[in-house]
Structure formats: structure tokens, C-alpha cells
Write a protein that holds these residues in place. Structure first.
Motif, PDB file in Angstrom:
ATOM      1  N   PHE A 243       0.833  -1.204   0.000  1.00  0.00           N
ATOM      2  CA  PHE A 243       0.000   0.000   0.000  1.00  0.00           C
ATOM      3  C   PHE A 243       0.869   1.256   0.000  1.00  0.00           C
ATOM      4  O   PHE A 243       0.600   2.210  -0.728  1.00  0.00           O
ATOM      5  CB  PHE A 243      -0.934  -0.010   1.214  1.00  0.00           C
ATOM      6  CG  PHE A 243      -1.840   1.179   1.278  1.00  0.00           C
ATOM      7  CD1 PHE A 243      -2.821   1.372   0.326  1.00  0.00           C
ATOM      8  CD2 PHE A 243      -1.706   2.104   2.295  1.00  0.00           C
ATOM      9  CE1 PHE A 243      -3.657   2.472   0.378  1.00  0.00           C
ATOM     10  CE2 PHE A 243      -2.534   3.202   2.359  1.00  0.00           C
ATOM     11  CZ  PHE A 243      -3.516   3.393   1.404  1.00  0.00           C
ATOM     12  N   ALA A 244       1.944   1.251   0.783  1.00  0.00           N
ATOM     13  CA  ALA A 244       2.849   2.402   0.830  1.00  0.00           C
ATOM     14  C   ALA A 244       3.510   2.613  -0.535  1.00  0.00           C
ATOM     15  O   ALA A 244       3.634   3.758  -0.997  1.00  0.00           O
ATOM     16  CB  ALA A 244       3.903   2.209   1.916  1.00  0.00           C
ATOM     17  N   ALA A 245       3.919   1.537  -1.198  1.00  0.00           N
ATOM     18  CA  ALA A 245       4.520   1.653  -2.525  1.00  0.00           C
ATOM     19  C   ALA A 245       3.516   2.218  -3.520  1.00  0.00           C
ATOM     20  O   ALA A 245       3.861   3.063  -4.360  1.00  0.00           O
ATOM     21  CB  ALA A 245       5.025   0.288  -2.991  1.00  0.00           C
ATOM     22  N   TYR A 246       2.280   1.788  -3.433  1.00  0.00           N
ATOM     23  CA  TYR A 246       1.219   2.307  -4.303  1.00  0.00           C
ATOM     24  C   TYR A 246       1.014   3.802  -4.071  1.00  0.00           C
ATOM     25  O   TYR A 246       0.929   4.576  -5.017  1.00  0.00           O
ATOM     26  CB  TYR A 246      -0.077   1.528  -4.048  1.00  0.00           C
ATOM     27  CG  TYR A 246      -1.287   2.135  -4.711  1.00  0.00           C
ATOM     28  CD1 TYR A 246      -1.470   2.029  -6.079  1.00  0.00           C
ATOM     29  CD2 TYR A 246      -2.244   2.814  -3.960  1.00  0.00           C
ATOM     30  CE1 TYR A 246      -2.574   2.586  -6.687  1.00  0.00           C
ATOM     31  CE2 TYR A 246      -3.351   3.376  -4.559  1.00  0.00           C
ATOM     32  CZ  TYR A 246      -3.512   3.261  -5.930  1.00  0.00           C
ATOM     33  OH  TYR A 246      -4.602   3.824  -6.534  1.00  0.00           O
ATOM     34  N   ARG A 247       0.956   4.212  -2.823  1.00  0.00           N
ATOM     35  CA  ARG A 247       0.770   5.640  -2.507  1.00  0.00           C
ATOM     36  C   ARG A 247       1.924   6.467  -3.038  1.00  0.00           C
ATOM     37  O   ARG A 247       1.716   7.566  -3.553  1.00  0.00           O
ATOM     38  CB  ARG A 247       0.619   5.842  -1.000  1.00  0.00           C
ATOM     39  CG  ARG A 247      -0.723   5.321  -0.498  1.00  0.00           C
ATOM     40  CD  ARG A 247      -0.999   5.760   0.897  1.00  0.00           C
ATOM     41  NE  ARG A 247      -0.938   7.215   0.955  1.00  0.00           N
ATOM     42  CZ  ARG A 247      -0.983   7.906   2.079  1.00  0.00           C
ATOM     43  NH1 ARG A 247      -1.099   7.283   3.219  1.00  0.00           N
ATOM     44  NH2 ARG A 247      -0.920   9.208   2.066  1.00  0.00           N
ATOM     45  N   ARG A 248       3.147   5.959  -2.914  1.00  0.00           N
ATOM     46  CA  ARG A 248       4.311   6.688  -3.457  1.00  0.00           C
ATOM     47  C   ARG A 248       4.192   6.809  -4.977  1.00  0.00           C
ATOM     48  O   ARG A 248       4.450   7.866  -5.541  1.00  0.00           O
ATOM     49  CB  ARG A 248       5.609   5.974  -3.085  1.00  0.00           C
ATOM     50  CG  ARG A 248       6.084   6.233  -1.672  1.00  0.00           C
ATOM     51  CD  ARG A 248       7.510   5.756  -1.454  1.00  0.00           C
ATOM     52  NE  ARG A 248       7.671   4.328  -1.713  1.00  0.00           N
ATOM     53  CZ  ARG A 248       7.407   3.378  -0.824  1.00  0.00           C
ATOM     54  NH1 ARG A 248       6.981   3.686   0.391  1.00  0.00           N
ATOM     55  NH2 ARG A 248       7.578   2.104  -1.135  1.00  0.00           N
ATOM     56  N   ARG A 249       3.774   5.729  -5.614  1.00  0.00           N
ATOM     57  CA  ARG A 249       3.675   5.726  -7.066  1.00  0.00           C
ATOM     58  C   ARG A 249       2.631   6.722  -7.550  1.00  0.00           C
ATOM     59  O   ARG A 249       2.874   7.478  -8.473  1.00  0.00           O
ATOM     60  CB  ARG A 249       3.341   4.322  -7.571  1.00  0.00           C
ATOM     61  CG  ARG A 249       3.445   4.192  -9.072  1.00  0.00           C
ATOM     62  CD  ARG A 249       3.213   2.770  -9.551  1.00  0.00           C
ATOM     63  NE  ARG A 249       1.776   2.514  -9.582  1.00  0.00           N
ATOM     64  CZ  ARG A 249       1.175   1.529  -8.945  1.00  0.00           C
ATOM     65  NH1 ARG A 249       1.874   0.673  -8.232  1.00  0.00           N
ATOM     66  NH2 ARG A 249      -0.115   1.363  -9.016  1.00  0.00           N
ATOM     67  N   ILE A 250       1.465   6.754  -6.903  1.00  0.00           N
ATOM     68  CA  ILE A 250       0.416   7.662  -7.394  1.00  0.00           C
ATOM     69  C   ILE A 250       0.693   9.105  -7.000  1.00  0.00           C
ATOM     70  O   ILE A 250       0.265  10.015  -7.690  1.00  0.00           O
ATOM     71  CB  ILE A 250      -0.997   7.221  -6.937  1.00  0.00           C
ATOM     72  CG1 ILE A 250      -1.151   7.279  -5.421  1.00  0.00           C
ATOM     73  CG2 ILE A 250      -1.323   5.851  -7.491  1.00  0.00           C
ATOM     74  CD1 ILE A 250      -2.596   7.101  -4.959  1.00  0.00           C
ATOM     75  N   SER A 251       1.427   9.338  -5.911  1.00  0.00           N
ATOM     76  CA  SER A 251       1.702  10.723  -5.527  1.00  0.00           C
ATOM     77  C   SER A 251       2.773  11.326  -6.428  1.00  0.00           C
ATOM     78  O   SER A 251       2.863  12.544  -6.556  1.00  0.00           O
ATOM     79  CB  SER A 251       2.142  10.806  -4.059  1.00  0.00           C
ATOM     80  OG  SER A 251       3.382  10.176  -3.876  1.00  0.00           O
ATOM     81  N   ASP A 252       3.569  10.489  -7.100  1.00  0.00           N
ATOM     82  CA  ASP A 252       4.598  10.972  -8.014  1.00  0.00           C
ATOM     83  C   ASP A 252       4.124  10.956  -9.466  1.00  0.00           C
ATOM     84  O   ASP A 252       4.924  11.110 -10.373  1.00  0.00           O
ATOM     85  CB  ASP A 252       5.854  10.103  -7.898  1.00  0.00           C
ATOM     86  CG  ASP A 252       6.534  10.248  -6.544  1.00  0.00           C
ATOM     87  OD1 ASP A 252       6.323  11.293  -5.889  1.00  0.00           O
ATOM     88  OD2 ASP A 252       7.260   9.315  -6.148  1.00  0.00           O
ATOM     89  N   SER A 253       2.836  10.784  -9.691  1.00  0.00           N
ATOM     90  CA  SER A 253       2.341  10.611 -11.062  1.00  0.00           C
ATOM     91  C   SER A 253       2.250  11.929 -11.837  1.00  0.00           C
ATOM     92  O   SER A 253       2.058  11.917 -13.044  1.00  0.00           O
ATOM     93  CB  SER A 253       0.972   9.923 -11.043  1.00  0.00           C
ATOM     94  OG  SER A 253       0.014  10.777 -10.448  1.00  0.00           O
ATOM     95  N   GLY A 254       2.342  13.061 -11.149  1.00  0.00           N
ATOM     96  CA  GLY A 254       2.272  14.341 -11.824  1.00  0.00           C
ATOM     97  C   GLY A 254       0.873  14.849 -12.103  1.00  0.00           C
ATOM     98  O   GLY A 254       0.675  15.793 -12.848  1.00  0.00           O
ATOM     99  N   HIS A 255      -0.116  14.233 -11.543  1.00  0.00           N
ATOM    100  CA  HIS A 255      -1.505  14.693 -11.735  1.00  0.00           C
ATOM    101  C   HIS A 255      -1.899  15.693 -10.698  1.00  0.00           C
ATOM    102  O   HIS A 255      -1.459  15.745  -9.622  1.00  0.00           O
ATOM    103  CB  HIS A 255      -2.480  13.521 -11.691  1.00  0.00           C
ATOM    104  CG  HIS A 255      -2.315  12.623 -12.857  1.00  0.00           C
ATOM    105  ND1 HIS A 255      -2.264  11.277 -12.729  1.00  0.00           N
ATOM    106  CD2 HIS A 255      -2.182  12.862 -14.182  1.00  0.00           C
ATOM    107  CE1 HIS A 255      -2.123  10.725 -13.909  1.00  0.00           C
ATOM    108  NE2 HIS A 255      -2.076  11.671 -14.809  1.00  0.00           N
TER     109      HIS A 255
END
Length: 53
Positions: A41-53
Motif C-alpha cells: 500500500f505504501a509503494a502504491y501511494r508513493r507511485r500515485i503521488s509521483d504521477s504528476g496529476h
């Protein structure tokens, strides 16, 4: 019939699966530890917070 209309094949399958579960209940078995779930879950949150949206 549209996908979202009641009575589609997925709805009927879900009803059959639910009836089977109610007739023959089984305990839910976790296959991962809490730490594994939280790490994913933490990896997912990092991935979506760095998505640039």
C-alpha cells in the motif's frame, strides 16, 4: 442488455457464489502478513503521488 443492468451474467454468478458461501461457509485465510500488505500500500501511494496529476 447493458452491463450495468440488473440480471446480467455477473450478477447471477455473484448470487450463485453467495448462496454457495452461505450454504458452505469457510473462514477467510490471509495469505500475506500485515507488513506485506502495508508495504504494498505504501509503494502504491508513493507511485500515485509521483504521477504528476
Amino acid at each position: 442488455m447493458a452491463v450495468d443492468e440488473p440480471g446480467n451474467a455477473d450478477d447471477r454468478r455473484s448470487e450463485v457464489e453467495l448462496a454457495d458461501w452461505n450454504e458452505y461457509p469457510r473462514p477467510f485465510v490471509w495469505t500475506k502478513t500485515a507488513d506485506e500488505i502495508l508495504d504494498k500500500f505504501a509503494a502504491y501511494r508513493r507511485r500515485i503521488s509521483d504521477s504528476g496529476h
